[in-house]
Design an enzyme around this catalytic site. Sequence first.
Site, short mmCIF file in Angstrom:
data_model
loop_
_atom_site.label_atom_id
_atom_site.label_comp_id
_atom_site.label_asym_id
_atom_site.label_seq_id
_atom_site.Cartn_x
_atom_site.Cartn_y
_atom_site.Cartn_z
N LYS A 214 55.01 36.75 49.51
CA LYS A 214 55.46 36.02 50.70
C LYS A 214 56.98 36.11 50.82
CE LYS A 214 51.36 33.14 51.01
NZ LYS A 214 50.71 31.83 50.94
N GLY B 70 52.40 36.08 37.62
CA GLY B 70 52.80 34.68 37.79
C GLY B 70 51.55 33.88 38.11
N LYS C 140 56.46 30.37 56.67
CA LYS C 140 56.03 28.98 56.38
C LYS C 140 56.86 28.43 55.22
CE LYS C 140 53.71 29.83 52.44
NZ LYS C 140 53.97 29.21 51.11
N TRP D 252 50.21 33.07 40.98
CA TRP D 252 49.35 33.66 42.02
C TRP D 252 48.78 35.00 41.56
CZ3 TRP D 252 45.92 32.47 44.97
CH2 TRP D 252 45.60 33.10 46.19
N GLY D 253 49.61 35.80 40.91
CA GLY D 253 49.12 37.09 40.39
C GLY D 253 47.93 36.88 39.47
N ARG E 142 55.65 24.41 46.14
CA ARG E 142 56.87 24.33 45.31
C ARG E 142 58.13 24.26 46.19
NH1 ARG E 142 55.19 29.70 42.13
NH2 ARG E 142 54.90 30.23 44.32
N ALA F 203 48.09 28.40 44.04
CA ALA F 203 47.46 29.23 42.99
C ALA F 203 46.54 28.43 42.06
CB ALA F 203 48.55 29.94 42.19
#
Length: 392
Positions: free
Chosen positions: A170, A59, A254, A61-62, A319, A203
């Site tokens: 997360k 995704g 968070k 972040w990946g 998001r 990201a």
Amino acid sequence: MSAASAASTAPSSPRLDPMFDKLHIASGATTPDRRPSIDTLPPSPLASGKHRIAVIGSGSWGTALAKIAAENAARHSDQFHTTVNMWVREKQVNGKKLTEVINKTHMNQRYLPDVPLPANLVAVPKLADVVRDATLIVFVTPHQFLPTVINDLKRAKAIHPGARAVSAIKGVEVEGAEIKTFASVIERDLSIPCSALSGANIALEVALEQFCETTIGCPTHNDSLLWHAVFDAESFRVQCVEDVNGVSLGGALKNVVALAAGFVDGLRLGGNTKAAILRIGLKEMTDFCLEFFDGAQRSTFSNESAGVADLITTCYGGRNRKCAEEFVKSGSSFDDIERRLLNGQKLQGTATAEEVHAFLQAHGRVDGYPLFERVYQIAFKGLAPAQLVKGL
Ligand SMILES: NC(=O)c1ccc[n+]([C@@H]2O[C@H](COP(=O)([O-])OP(=O)(O)OC[C@H]3O[C@@H](n4cnc5c(N)ncnc54)[C@H](O)[C@@H]3O)[C@@H](O)[C@H]2O)c1
Ligand SMILES: O=P(O)(O)OC[C@H](O)CO
């Protein structure tokens, strides 16, 4: 230790040797001479003598983390196999396989469009092929998909016994009165040590090499040396701490506070209210971790990127915040909003709000965390968003 803490199965963060401090570059003291030398990495269990990095998840972040890892692997090819495999769940993009598009164009047009990726980052569709002979495995799927990934990996028996993992996911796993971080789930299910990476890291900004920091909670000094070498970069400064649980929980909780911040924006309340939500949110995050996780450190929340800094960036640019604002403005469900606004990306905060609520209820501690509870009630139980701050 409280009754709830005793009932939780969360493992405590093990203490490390005093050498650990050499890696923990304290705020305000981030000088190059305090960074560990790449030449002193713990040896690889592979016959080649080099470490091999694999990334599970592609995704936004990946892909951003895989980009950094691949750049560092190429820079330090004496210590790392240059090729970094990244697991891509196959999809068709404009009639072509996503893996083929990534490997040909060196861009992930589906999840991180227009960011050039290094040629030594290779998209691979089969999990077993991704992790074969990998000694350093990065887990970075949306949290709802981790159980399937772990089952597939167990079935494939493809993980090297000397491998180490880091979770950049997360979220938390809650079953009845038990709560686990994903680092501890990975350790439990795959029998390899697992660190946790989390920080103020949107990201796209990371991928565009805008300066930021991240925190890696590591169970041993050797883990911290290795993960620092994999991820530290000029524009992505890594600080290692011992507190694996605190780093994991900062990243998970968070996202619940970010929903509250989005409700504030949807209600068109101002900066004072948002600041109050951040303060109360940070307090509940810290209290939750200290109450239910032995060995967690208050300083992880107050001093590290994984604590206060991530909370700030998420509550302004994330998001979860964006979708929660839309929830108030449109009155649609979060499922609808996710489909409409996120283009295949996954919200993490709503599931975490539900899981945290279930866990607190199992411990009779819902009243101790009024902000978390309001977020749950608004998102899932029809409480009016304006009730967010009433009586807080
Ligand atoms: N995006 C960010 O800015 C960011 C920053 C820090 C941490 N994180 C965390 O990283 C984790 C991954 O987030 P992301 O933003 O990379 O992912 P994402 O939200 O972009 O989701 C897309 C990913 O989910 C995968 N996916 C979709 N359906 C799936 C299924 N059924 N089974 C398995 N995988 C499936 C896709 O293949 C793709 O890899 C999350 O826990 C998130 O909180 C995200
Ligand atoms: O976009 P969000 O809300 O999932 O947050 C992204 C990152 O976790 C910010 O550090």
